[in-house]
Scaffold this motif. Structure first.
Motif, PDB file in Angstrom:
ATOM      1  N   SER A 180       0.838  -1.196   0.000  1.00  0.00           N
ATOM      2  CA  SER A 180       0.000   0.000   0.000  1.00  0.00           C
ATOM      3  C   SER A 180       0.875   1.249   0.000  1.00  0.00           C
ATOM      4  O   SER A 180       1.898   1.309   0.677  1.00  0.00           O
ATOM      5  CB  SER A 180      -0.901   0.005   1.240  1.00  0.00           C
ATOM      6  N   LYS A 181       0.448   2.245  -0.755  1.00  0.00           N
ATOM      7  CA  LYS A 181       1.144   3.522  -0.769  1.00  0.00           C
ATOM      8  C   LYS A 181       0.528   4.502   0.225  1.00  0.00           C
ATOM      9  O   LYS A 181       1.035   5.616   0.408  1.00  0.00           O
ATOM     10  CB  LYS A 181       1.102   4.123  -2.179  1.00  0.00           C
ATOM     11  N   LYS A 182      -0.567   4.079   0.868  1.00  0.00           N
ATOM     12  CA  LYS A 182      -1.277   4.975   1.775  1.00  0.00           C
ATOM     13  C   LYS A 182      -1.256   4.494   3.231  1.00  0.00           C
ATOM     14  O   LYS A 182      -1.456   5.300   4.131  1.00  0.00           O
ATOM     15  CB  LYS A 182      -2.743   5.108   1.317  1.00  0.00           C
ATOM     16  N   VAL A 183      -1.049   3.194   3.443  1.00  0.00           N
ATOM     17  CA  VAL A 183      -1.140   2.631   4.788  1.00  0.00           C
ATOM     18  C   VAL A 183       0.128   1.844   5.098  1.00  0.00           C
ATOM     19  O   VAL A 183       0.438   0.866   4.413  1.00  0.00           O
ATOM     20  CB  VAL A 183      -2.367   1.714   4.941  1.00  0.00           C
ATOM     21  N   ARG A 184       0.866   2.272   6.116  1.00  0.00           N
ATOM     22  CA  ARG A 184       2.042   1.516   6.521  1.00  0.00           C
ATOM     23  C   ARG A 184       1.627   0.156   7.073  1.00  0.00           C
ATOM     24  O   ARG A 184       0.647   0.039   7.808  1.00  0.00           O
ATOM     25  CB  ARG A 184       2.836   2.263   7.595  1.00  0.00           C
ATOM     26  N   GLY A 185       2.395  -0.859   6.690  1.00  0.00           N
ATOM     27  CA  GLY A 185       2.127  -2.196   7.230  1.00  0.00           C
ATOM     28  C   GLY A 185       1.082  -2.972   6.482  1.00  0.00           C
ATOM     29  O   GLY A 185       0.710  -4.067   6.907  1.00  0.00           O
ATOM     30  N   LEU A 186       0.589  -2.449   5.355  1.00  0.00           N
ATOM     31  CA  LEU A 186      -0.416  -3.156   4.562  1.00  0.00           C
ATOM     32  C   LEU A 186       0.213  -3.617   3.252  1.00  0.00           C
ATOM     33  O   LEU A 186       0.784  -2.817   2.503  1.00  0.00           O
ATOM     34  CB  LEU A 186      -1.610  -2.247   4.274  1.00  0.00           C
ATOM     35  N   TYR A 187       0.084  -4.931   2.993  1.00  0.00           N
ATOM     36  CA  TYR A 187       0.700  -5.548   1.823  1.00  0.00           C
ATOM     37  C   TYR A 187      -0.323  -6.419   1.093  1.00  0.00           C
ATOM     38  O   TYR A 187      -1.391  -6.726   1.633  1.00  0.00           O
ATOM     39  CB  TYR A 187       1.915  -6.393   2.241  1.00  0.00           C
TER      40      TYR A 187
END
Length: 586
Positions: free
Chosen positions: A484-491
């Motif tokens: 994700s380019k908007k949420v850290r830790g989301l893949y």
């Protein structure tokens, strides 16, 4: 339904970082297994009661059907994945070589073509159909093999986080060729290679494996012909149900917790970072799982537009409005009394107006092709456990537009009227083309599936059978990324994102997820077996996904996992040599 979700603690005594994986299909299970082996604590949440996703199974009256994938291609990718977990394909599966690899019927032609199990056999076949075509196929397959090898070495196992590792001597030396292959459609390359219409279709049809049309798929994907015309086609005894169960067993052996009947509703985001998910359990109770990272192996459109708030969406609805969906599918699961020798394990039927059929599926004004090119799988001769003695198991796939309004199917003719009428027409087509006049009368088990089933049961974008099509703008680094380019830790993992569609690609997606978390920008496969590095996101990986804020501090590493167990039990029919020829054609 409860409005106050229960809170479930996430930290293990070892202090390893916790990952929630959304989806228990092959990409979710594979991702979970590799992440656990790399030192993470992993929980898989699967909405359905059974694992597998598109690669599920269904049983009735002694028949067992794989509900989705049925072609075992790229065997070295499966073997590499198993070896990352300390085992191998030979230990986990019993593979047979299909000979012929598959049969092809052509509208208006009495005799089908049987594709051989060897490259030499297929060169001879092409030559027998068209003088000079054997030598042309030989050169075509040389090019396909070279392209396949460079793709595996440089493009399939990379996150595309850094393009510098792609600027290598072997890539630069093929620059002109790769550029031409990217710009020229596969159908055009096939037509330049051979003149016979039947042979052109044999070379062009692998685009369907990519959820696309040979008229819009880059000819770079002629590499697919290396897989079936040179390497041959294999079948895992027990079907793809066995493949899924083996990966689930290995994931559990690595310490993964798998919860079924757990439908994720929302990815939780605080201060620009994911902190877990909310899901409803089998009782309809809202639950909350806290985690350090979230990996969604669910449909990417559903993940982005339904599980995240608009401000957190990397791929919002406007992204999908400009994207091309792969085909939808009309699926039939048929239990038939008696043998059906006219069909092989894999049988393809191609219409005369082939291009018109693809235009109907992918064009601006879509419609269901009539007649339709289609595929039939008959596993019961090779794998008797899939049907009662004296009966035949048939799985039929008809590519149609990704359009949920076409309807949903059901058991015993109880699906929507349009779906059931289309199914009747398809059964008649198969019976006519293959000269099986009593086929419809011998069907004792019948189930249909349509695009709306895929929406309702798998949250599939537009009801697509496979995912976004492999057009030029949706391949390689143009395809949706795995972070994700908007949420850290989301893949992300699975066919919606890099590297793309198909079970081997889903296994690779799990591996490049590990590489993304490690900050590994290399282009080749990871070393076997996978050695745990740390149960935290590397500083480089954190920085790459932290476009909105600084990454949180990492926690202590967890101890390395023990090696995976030896081969899990396989069906009785799978005993003996692990790669053996299939029984003679019936």
């Amino acid at each position: 339904m409860s409005t106050a979700p229960a809170r479930i603690p996430t930290e293990s005594p070892a202090g390893s970082r916790h990952v929630v994986v959304i989806g228990g299909g092959i990409s979710g299970l594979a991702s979970a297994a590799l992440l656990a082996r790399d030192g993470y604590r992993v929980t898989v949440l699967e909405a359905n009661d059974e694992l597998g996703g598109r690669a599920g199974s269904w049983e009735r009256d002694g028949f067992r059907f794989d509900t989705g994938p049925s072609w075992y291609l790229m065997p070295e990718v499966f073997d590499h994945f198993y070896k990352l977990l300390g085992t191998s394909s030979d230990e986990q599966l019993s593979l047979v070589t299909l000979d012929p690899g598959y049969r092809v019927y052509f509208e208006g032609e009495e005799q089908p073509l049987d594709i051989a199990a060897s490259r030499e056999g297929n060169i001879a076949l092409f030559e027998s159909v068209e003088k000079g075509a054997g030598a042309k196929l030989d050169a075509y397959l040389d090019s396909a093999e070279d392209t396949y090898d460079i793709a595996k070495k440089r493009f399939l196992y990379t996150t595309f986080e850094d393009f510098r590792p792609l600027v290598t001597r072997d890539v630069l030396a093929r620059g002109a060729k790769l550029g031409r292959l990217l710009l020229e459609p596969l159908a055009t390359l096939a037509a330049r290679t051979v003149s016979d219409d039947r042979l052109q279709k044999v070379l062009g049809y692998p685009a369907v494996f990519l959820g696309s049309s040979p008229y819009i798929t880059p000819s770079l994907y002629h590499l697919m012909s290396h897989l079936d015309l040179s390497d041959g086609v294999l079948y895992p005894m027990g079907g793809f149900t066995r493949v899924i169960s083996s990966i689930a067993d290995l994931a559990r052996a690595e310490g993964v917790e798998i919860r079924t009947g757990a439908a994720v509703r929302r990815i939780l985001v605080e201060n620009g970072a994911t902190v877990g998910v909310e899901y409803t359990d089998g009782a309809g109770t809202l639950q909350r799982v806290e985690s350090d990272l979230v990996v969604s192996a669910a449909d990417l459109h559903h993940t982005e537009t339904a599980m995240l708030e608009p401000a957190h969406q990397t791929y919002p609805e406007r992204f999908w409005e400009k994207s091309t969906a792969g085909p939808g599918g009309l699926l039939l699961y048929l239990g038939v009394t008696g043998e059906v020798p006219e069909l092989e394990h894999h049988t393809l039927m191609f219409t005369r107006e082939w291009q018109r059929g693809f235009e109907a599926i992918f064009g601006k004004n879509t419609s269901v092709p009539t007649p339709a090119s289609l595929y039939v799988c008959k596993p019961s001769v090779v794998d008797p456990a899939t049907a009662p003695e004296g009966s035949t198991n048939l799985f039929v796939l008809v590519p149609i537009p990704s359009d949920p309004t076409i309807g949903r199917g059901d058991v015993d003719g109880d699906g929507d009227a349009r779906i059931e009428a289309l199914a009747d027409h398809v059964i008649t087509q198969i019976a006519t083309w293959a000269n099986i006049p009593d086929l419809a009368e011998r069907i004792t088990v019948r189930r249909t599936v349509g695009p709306r089933n895929f929406v309702e049961e798998l949250n599939s974008w537009k009801g697509t059978l496979l995912g976004p099509a492999h057009t030029l703008k949706q391949s390689a680094f143009f395809r949706a990324g795995n972070v994700s380019k908007k949420v850290r830790g989301l893949y992300y993992a699975g066919g919606s994102s890099i590297p793309g569609i198909g079970l081997p690609m889903c296994l690779i997606s799990a591996e490049i997820l590990v590489k993304r978390l490690r900050g590994d920008t290399s282009t080749g496969p990871l070393a076997e077996p996978l050695r745990a590095t740390a149960s935290r996101v590397s500083p480089k990986a954190a920085a790459s996904s932290a476009a909105v804020a600084q990454a949180a501090p990492a926690k202590a590493s967890a101890p390395a996992k023990a090696s995976a167990p030896a081969k899990a039990s396989a069906p009785a029919e799978a005993s003996g040599s692990t790669r053996k020829p299939a029984p003679a054609a019936d």
